[in-house]
Scaffold this active site. Structure first.
Site, PDB file in Angstrom:
ATOM      1  N   GLY A  59       3.409  -5.928   6.282  1.00  0.00           N
ATOM      2  CA  GLY A  59       2.951  -6.803   7.023  1.00  0.00           C
ATOM      3  C   GLY A  59       1.972  -6.594   7.241  1.00  0.00           C
ATOM      4  N   ASP A 114      -3.567  -0.441   9.286  1.00  0.00           N
ATOM      5  CA  ASP A 114      -3.507  -0.686   7.910  1.00  0.00           C
ATOM      6  C   ASP A 114      -4.435  -1.955   7.521  1.00  0.00           C
ATOM      7  OD1 ASP A 114      -2.872   2.006   7.975  1.00  0.00           O
ATOM      8  OD2 ASP A 114      -0.589   0.931   7.715  1.00  0.00           O
ATOM      9  N   PRO A 136       9.581  -4.339   1.293  1.00  0.00           N
ATOM     10  CA  PRO A 136      10.763  -4.383   2.038  1.00  0.00           C
ATOM     11  C   PRO A 136       9.690  -4.055   3.184  1.00  0.00           C
ATOM     12  CG  PRO A 136      10.806  -2.617   0.190  1.00  0.00           C
ATOM     13  CD  PRO A 136       9.574  -3.054   0.362  1.00  0.00           C
ATOM     14  N   SER A 138      -0.464  -6.178   4.770  1.00  0.00           N
ATOM     15  CA  SER A 138      -1.284  -7.079   3.636  1.00  0.00           C
ATOM     16  C   SER A 138      -1.011  -8.286   3.649  1.00  0.00           C
ATOM     17  CB  SER A 138      -0.331  -5.902   2.481  1.00  0.00           C
ATOM     18  OG  SER A 138      -1.200  -7.365   1.025  1.00  0.00           O
ATOM     19  N   LYS A 162       0.957  -1.305  -0.101  1.00  0.00           N
ATOM     20  CA  LYS A 162      -0.193  -0.107   0.283  1.00  0.00           C
ATOM     21  C   LYS A 162       0.526   1.527  -0.030  1.00  0.00           C
ATOM     22  CE  LYS A 162       0.358   1.587   4.267  1.00  0.00           C
ATOM     23  NZ  LYS A 162       0.989   3.018   4.757  1.00  0.00           N
ATOM     24  N   ALA A 216       8.778  -0.315   6.146  1.00  0.00           N
ATOM     25  CA  ALA A 216       9.270   0.452   4.859  1.00  0.00           C
ATOM     26  C   ALA A 216       8.223   1.681   4.951  1.00  0.00           C
ATOM     27  CB  ALA A 216       9.713  -0.037   3.742  1.00  0.00           C
ATOM     28  N   GLY A 217       6.949   1.547   4.847  1.00  0.00           N
ATOM     29  CA  GLY A 217       5.291   2.550   5.159  1.00  0.00           C
ATOM     30  C   GLY A 217       5.036   1.681   3.747  1.00  0.00           C
TER      31      GLY A 217
HETATM   32  O1  C5P Z   1      -2.430  -0.493  14.750  1.00  0.00           O
HETATM   33  P1  C5P Z   1      -1.134  -0.814  14.553  1.00  0.00           P
HETATM   34  O2  C5P Z   1      -0.689  -1.737  15.562  1.00  0.00           O
HETATM   35  O3  C5P Z   1      -0.890  -1.009  13.123  1.00  0.00           O
HETATM   36  O4  C5P Z   1      -0.425   0.449  15.467  1.00  0.00           O
HETATM   37  C1  C5P Z   1       0.692   0.541  15.578  1.00  0.00           C
HETATM   38  C2  C5P Z   1       1.193   2.340  16.678  1.00  0.00           C
HETATM   39  O5  C5P Z   1       0.735   3.130  15.219  1.00  0.00           O
HETATM   40  C3  C5P Z   1      -0.256   1.704  17.947  1.00  0.00           C
HETATM   41  O6  C5P Z   1       0.936   1.512  18.747  1.00  0.00           O
HETATM   42  C4  C5P Z   1       0.394   3.339  17.844  1.00  0.00           C
HETATM   43  O7  C5P Z   1       1.105   4.482  18.360  1.00  0.00           O
HETATM   44  C5  C5P Z   1       0.747   4.477  16.130  1.00  0.00           C
HETATM   45  N1  C5P Z   1      -0.508   5.107  15.696  1.00  0.00           N
HETATM   46  C6  C5P Z   1      -1.486   5.851  16.330  1.00  0.00           C
HETATM   47  N2  C5P Z   1      -2.829   5.732  15.714  1.00  0.00           N
HETATM   48  C7  C5P Z   1      -3.411   5.172  14.416  1.00  0.00           C
HETATM   49  C8  C5P Z   1      -2.406   4.173  14.227  1.00  0.00           C
HETATM   50  C9  C5P Z   1      -1.459   3.561  14.485  1.00  0.00           C
HETATM   51  O8  C5P Z   1      -1.273   6.420  17.364  1.00  0.00           O
HETATM   52  N3  C5P Z   1      -4.951   5.474  13.645  1.00  0.00           N
END
Ligand code: C5P
Length: 307
Positions: A117, A151, A109, A119, A26, A112-113
């Site tokens: 993981g 995501d 990668p 997906s 993505k 990497a943004g």
């Molecule tokens: O949801 P996920 O585990 O992918 O998020 C990783 C980290 O990114 C969270 O622990 C949080 O610190 C931050 N995050 C956030 N707000 C979001 C998505 C992620 O603060 N909407």
């Protein structure tokens, strides 16, 4: 009343308890952080786009064990891996007996943004939904996906989508006009929680014109979209990272990209190109600045549903 949406079985039927899925990368066409929520997460407003860079995901049913193996030695094979977490979630939510062994052939990668993981996890949900013939509607899979990571819901269907809330409120958008995408991974990795924390400390005045970008998608205006690409995380990078991102973006734009942006919390930077040969020249020019580099096409919503 419309029928619940079902995931189309576009891929080959399974044999002997084993399913294959492609897990697509993505990109963020825009990323706006609206503010911190009481639960510690942040409200986001972002336009997400699938790209035809993918991991191969194979899921086999087991008697109850959960594990993963990958072609990257540093990726865990237990529930720290989002793909295993997805399988655990699927079996616990459905109450079905059994488990899953997952094989990931990674190309996206890591850290990497690019949502690699996430997906992979979404691909595991799609695979298990087919393999176990549970046939949950896509909305139920997206709800399950939100328990795995922010995501993951987008990655269940992919395409061009407005994601809001934590990332779980999804509105499909008109597709990005077909284009070539050069994806550059410069090598540094940024900590997502740390960048969110920096966002809380700073008052940022520039925000993406998300509504304008959505309007441009509706008009099929490639340049209108490209002109509005904006990611607020670029504004909280440390100095060295910001310089490298700016350098790669400048290089992509100099080689004919209509727009260039960092994806998610980085460090991947990508450029959109209407002209495939310009994209090839940009890829070659960016090579010295990158650890990994890809030239792929944009991808409309796949697994599109039978309504
Ligand atoms: O949801 P996920 O585990 O992918 O998020 C990783 C980290 O990114 C969270 O622990 C949080 O610190 C931050 N995050 C956030 N707000 C979001 C998505 C992620 O603060 N909407």
């Amino acid at each position: 009343m419309s029928m619940p949406e079902k995931i189309a079985h576009e891929q080959a039927p399974e044999r002997g308890g084993c399913a294959h899925e492609k897990a697509f990368a993505k990109l963020n066409l825009s990323l706006d952080v609206l503010g911190k929520r009481p639960d510690g997460y942040h409200d986001l407003r972002m336009v997400m786009q699938s790209a035809a860079l993918y991991d191969d995901v194979t899921v086999e049913l087991t008697n109850g064990a959960f594990s993963a193996e990958t072609n990257r030695s540093y990726i865990p094979g237990d529930e720290k891996n989002l793909a295993v977490k997805a399988a655990l979630c699927f079996f616990s939510e459905t109450g079905l007996p059994g488990g899953a062994h997952i094989t990931l052939h990674k190309r996206i990668p890591v850290c990497a943004g690019l949502g690699g993981g996430s997906s992979d996890a979404a691909a595991v949900l799609r695979a298990l939904n087919r393999l176990t013939r549970t046939e949950l509607p896509v909305a139920a899979l997206e709800e399950m996906a939100a328990k795995i990571g922010s995501d993951v819901p987008f990655c269940v269907r992919g395409g061009t989508v407005l994601a809001e809330g934590r990332g779980e409120r999804l509105t499909p958008l008109p597709p990005l006009p077909d284009c070539s995408i050069v994806i550059c991974m410069p090598g540094f990795t940024a900590s997502t929680p740390e960048l969110f924390a920096r966002m809380d400390e700073k008052t940022l005045r520039c925000r993406p014109d998300t509504d304008g970008l959505i309007k441009a998608l509706g008009e099929g205006s490639f340049t209108g979209v490209a002109r509005r690409m904006y990611n607020m995380f670029e504004d909280v990078l440390d100095r060295r990272a910001a310089m490298l991102v700016a350098q790669i973006k400048g290089l992509l734009l100099d080689h004919g990209a209509a727009g260039a942006l960092m994806s998610g919390t980085g460090s991947s930077v990508y450029g959109l190109f209407a002209d495939a040969s310009a994209a090839e020249r940009a890829r070659d020019a960016a090579a010295p600045l990158c650890r990994e580099l890809f030239l792929v096409q944009s991808l409309p919503m796949r697994n599109i549903l039978n309504v």
